[in-house]
Design an enzyme around this catalytic site. Structure first.
Site, PDB file in Angstrom:
ATOM      1  N   GLY A  15     -17.787 -35.620 -17.255  1.00  0.00           N
ATOM      2  CA  GLY A  15     -17.833 -36.480 -18.434  1.00  0.00           C
ATOM      3  C   GLY A  15     -17.957 -35.694 -19.724  1.00  0.00           C
ATOM      4  CB  ALA A  18     -11.820 -31.872 -20.170  1.00  0.00           C
ATOM      5  CD  GLU A  52     -19.354 -28.134 -33.329  1.00  0.00           C
ATOM      6  OE1 GLU A  52     -19.273 -27.307 -34.258  1.00  0.00           O
ATOM      7  OE2 GLU A  52     -20.390 -28.738 -33.034  1.00  0.00           O
ATOM      8  CE  LYS A  81      -8.404 -26.048 -37.124  1.00  0.00           C
ATOM      9  NZ  LYS A  81      -8.709 -25.721 -35.727  1.00  0.00           N
ATOM     10  CB  VAL A 189     -19.769 -34.927  -7.058  1.00  0.00           C
ATOM     11  CG1 VAL A 189     -18.899 -34.553  -5.871  1.00  0.00           C
ATOM     12  CG2 VAL A 189     -19.220 -36.169  -7.750  1.00  0.00           C
ATOM     13  CB  THR A 347      -5.552 -23.776 -27.997  1.00  0.00           C
ATOM     14  OG1 THR A 347      -6.283 -22.657 -27.492  1.00  0.00           O
ATOM     15  CG2 THR A 347      -4.717 -23.383 -29.173  1.00  0.00           C
TER      16      THR A 347
END
Ligand SMILES: Cc1cc2nc3c(=O)[nH]c(=O)nc-3n(C[C@H](O)[C@H](O)[C@H](O)COP(=O)(O)OP(=O)(O)OC[C@H]3O[C@@H](n4cnc5c(N)ncnc54)[C@H](O)[C@@H]3O)c2cc1C
Length: 497
Positions: A15, A18, A52, A81, A189, A347
């Site tokens: 969580g 991504a 960030e 930005k 998990v 990136t």
């Protein structure tokens, strides 16, 4: 993917940014055809909580979800930005800093003359006109503190990205996803059931709950519980040409006057970022543990920020590289579970979005080896192209000190990067060579590479004859400056946007 193809039920493990980005995109793509998305995370492990800065891909992501920009920006402490400003990576006079700007449609008019001016400088003409900051609309707006949003009558605004609070971004996306039907399970998990070599059968939570799905999306961070630990997918480390492996981060009060740029400032054994948010400034020193100790790095960061005795820091380890395949069997690795190229060009979320969107487009219930191979090659090419661009920042540096000299003399470069550097120093047409070297999936444009080489003031030292049509640099710059000044009149101040 065609609308008639059966959509997969997905379980997302993790969580962090991504996981929630993946859950939102998968839900939007597949829920309409009856598929479910479940996200499981263990709040006790927590998320990495950095990350960030974005590329314009994050804007495209929110546009795709139909989320209002003003709404999510307010919720996530976000600012605009327009690019990244590099400080101190070059020691060449006149090139102590430069901006890598985000692209704009106006570049169609300013980039060709800039490329010609650089071509002349590469042949030995004066470099006075070759600084990239003078040639691109995004840089002009950023330096003037203007908003990326233009008046309606001016449809040529630059692409923009954002700075944001990573925790708040996760919370916002969680709200978006769960309110639309994504199931959220808070649990550890504890075990993974396999169904043959290439397939995951179920995730088993600590309370015994079994989560089954057609696709399992591994967003478990650097732990990479499914792709690396369970399926044993090999990890390709980038440590032979990206030496940084640690970071120390610290927040400071918000800047009085924010500039819509990430600042990337060279340090003794790495670099530090400065990211202005609405209510604070994010700072982090990314460094190589082979060249500086954790305590020294923290001291260096504190000293640079004028915070020697105040403020809390957090120390992080980074595993830099990528898995060989991002999609294997019924498992897709996304985010840090898939890999990480250090944060210099911000990136990581870009690759997250790119990977999930590609997966959605490529999905088929019976996806065979050819489809998976094509997908994995495309993702790997994008990854490695970004890696090359970042490595070039280090390889081309002219700083003193062991870390920087080790980078400047590092010959462990990929073949494509060697070819790009050779092209620059042998006066080749860089745009053409990039297309030949990286093909249609080139991660960075010719403009980006020009900004990097010329922004460092890196030009061949052996002069060549300069064709007459390349010698009008001053005139070309004056024309471009007039055009950019006229364009900039269509943009208001940042605060008003
Ligand atoms: C120093 C640094 C700077 C960065 N800067 C940028 C930047 O400027 N821009 C950018 O785009 N990216 C940046 N990144 C990368 C960015 O932080 C990550 O890509 C992003 O936060 C996504 O992380 P993640 O979701 O993959 O992993 P994490 O945030 O680590 O989340 C992992 C999740 O998996 C869960 N989990 C793990 N194991 C289990 C288990 N067994 N059971 C249940 N749950 C489990 C955890 O609870 C957590 O929810 C930076 C990274 C670093 C290290």
């Amino acid at each position: 993917m065609t609308d008639g193809v059966r959509a997969p039920d997905c379980v997302v493990l993790g969580g962090g940014s991504a996981g929630w980005i993946a859950a939102c995109l998968l839900h939007q793509a597949f829920a309409g055809r009856g598929a479910t998305v479940t996200l499981v995370e263990n709040p006790e492990i927590g998320i990495i909580g950095v990350g960030e800065g974005s590329t314009p891909q994050l804007k495209a992501f929110f546009d795709r979800l139909g989320v209002d920009e003003a709404e999510w920006m307010a919720a996530c402490d976000a600012t605009f930005k327009l690019g990244i400003r590099f400080h101190g990576w070059s020691k060449r006079p006149g090139f102590s800093h430069y901006i890598h700007p985000f692209p704009s449609p106006v570049d169609l008019h300013t980039e060709p003359p800039y490329t010609r001016v650089c071509a002349a400088a590469r042949r030995g003409a004066a470099v006075d006109f070759a600084h990239p900051d003078d040639w691109f609309l995004a840089s002009r707006l950023a330096l003037a503190g203007l908003s990326p949003h233009a008046a309606d009558s001016f449809p040529f605004a630059p692409s923009h990205g954002y700075h944001f609070d990573a925790y708040k971004l996760g919370a916002y996306l969680r709200g978006w996803a769960t309110s639309r039907g994504v199931r959220h399970v808070r649990a550890e998990v504890a075990a993974v059931e396999c169904a043959g070599d290439e397939r995951i059968g179920a995730l088993v939570c600590a309370d015994g709950t079994r989560l089954t799905a057609d696709m399992f999306v591994d967003c478990s961070g650097f732990r990479s519980e499914l792709m690396q630990k369970t399926l044993g997918e090999p990890f390709i480390a980038f440590d032979d040409n990206l030496f940084v492996d640690r970071a120390v981060v610290m927040a400071t009060p918000p800047p009085g006057q924010a500039t819509p740029l990430t600042e990337a400032i060279a340090m003794r054994a790495g670099w530090r970022w400065r990211i202005p948010l609405q209510s604070r400034c994010g700072n982090g020193y990314v460094y190589s543990s082979a060249f500086v100790s954790d305590d020294e790095a923290e001291h260096e960061l504190r000293q640079a920020l004028g915070m020697l005795s105040a403020g809390e820091t957090r120390r992080l380890r980074m595993k830099v590289g990528r898995v060989r395949q991002s999609w294997r069997g019924n498992c897709l690795a996304v985010g840090l579970a898939q890999g990480f190229i250090e944060p210099l060009e911000a990136t990581a979320l870009h690759i997250v979005i790119h990977t999930v969107e590609r997966f959605i487009a490529a999905w088929a219930p019976d996806a065979g080896p050819d489809r998976l191979r094509a997908f994995n090659e495309a993702v790997a090419t994008r990854y490695d192209g970004i890696r090359d661009y970042i490595v070039a920042h280090y390889r081309l540096n002219q700083r003193e000190g062991n870390f920087w000299r080790a980078n400047a003399s590092n010959h462990s470069l990929s073949e494509p990067l060697k070819q790009v550097i050779t092209a620059w120093f042998t006066h080749a047409d860089l745009r053409q060579r990039l297309a030949e070297i990286y093909g249609p999936h080139s991660a960075y444009s010719s403009a980006s590479w020009h900004c990097l080489f010329a922004g460092y003031g890196t030009f061949p030292t052996r002069p060549q004859p300069v064709p007459h049509d390349m010698t009008m640099a001053g005139e070309a710059l004056a024309t471009v400056q007039t055009m950019l000044a006229a364009c900039a009149r269509n943009f208001g101040p940042l605060e008003a946007s």
